[in-house]
Write a protein that holds these residues in place. Structure first.
Motif, PDB file in Angstrom:
ATOM      1  N   SER A  97     -36.313   7.162 -35.058  1.00  0.00           N
ATOM      2  CA  SER A  97     -34.880   6.869 -34.976  1.00  0.00           C
ATOM      3  C   SER A  97     -34.187   7.128 -36.313  1.00  0.00           C
ATOM      4  N   PHE A 101     -31.290   9.948 -36.997  1.00  0.00           N
ATOM      5  CA  PHE A 101     -30.005   9.683 -37.646  1.00  0.00           C
ATOM      6  C   PHE A 101     -29.807  10.629 -38.825  1.00  0.00           C
ATOM      7  N   ILE A 120     -28.886   9.486 -30.569  1.00  0.00           N
ATOM      8  CA  ILE A 120     -29.991   9.147 -31.474  1.00  0.00           C
ATOM      9  C   ILE A 120     -31.293   9.032 -30.690  1.00  0.00           C
TER      10      ILE A 120
END
Length: 137
Positions: A97, A101, A120
């Motif tokens: 994650s 990002f 995301i």
């Protein structure tokens, strides 16, 4: 050649990525509500030939399961009951994650676009799948 699908399972949303038919390139497929994931997969598997499914295995820095592990384990049990003949591979999803990002930042997405948590999740699944493919060859 059949595709490989990666799932970044979450309590609310699940990011999904798939390979091309040559299993060379991982691409984001979609993000779905987790409550509808099995229905989505039934439809997808009926349209596309899929060889295996990767499901993220959340771990802490010390390698122990994270807080979300029981939620994902529950889904894994449901998945194997629903698709008993599908090969299932668990893969470490640490940092996917955060990497997703950062990928959004690096690609020049505006702040408003980077707040899209569904995107995301989809990118995280893609990173997980691409990492698996790079270790496979």
């Amino acid at each position: 050649m059949p595709r490989i699908v990666a799932i970044d399972y979450g309590l609310k949303r699940t990011g999904i990525a798939a390979t091309d038919e040559m299993q060379m390139i991982a691409s984001g497929l979609t993000t779905v509500e987790s409550s509808t994931l099995l229905t989505f997969l039934k439809t997808y598997f009926s349209k596309e030939k899929v060889e295996k499914v990767l499901i993220g295995e959340p771990k802490q820095m010390n390698g122990l399961p994270s807080e979300s592990a029981p939620i994902i384990e529950k889904f894994v049990i449901e998945f194997t009951k629903t698709f008993p003949d599908m090969e299932l591979v668990r893969v470490d999803e640490r940092f996917t994650s955060k990497m997703a990002f950062q990928t959004m930042i690096d690609s020049g997405l505006k702040k408003k676009q980077r707040q899209n948590k569904a995107l995301i999740d989809e990118i995280a699944a893609t990173i997980m799948l691409q990492d698996y493919l790079s270790r496979k060859f």
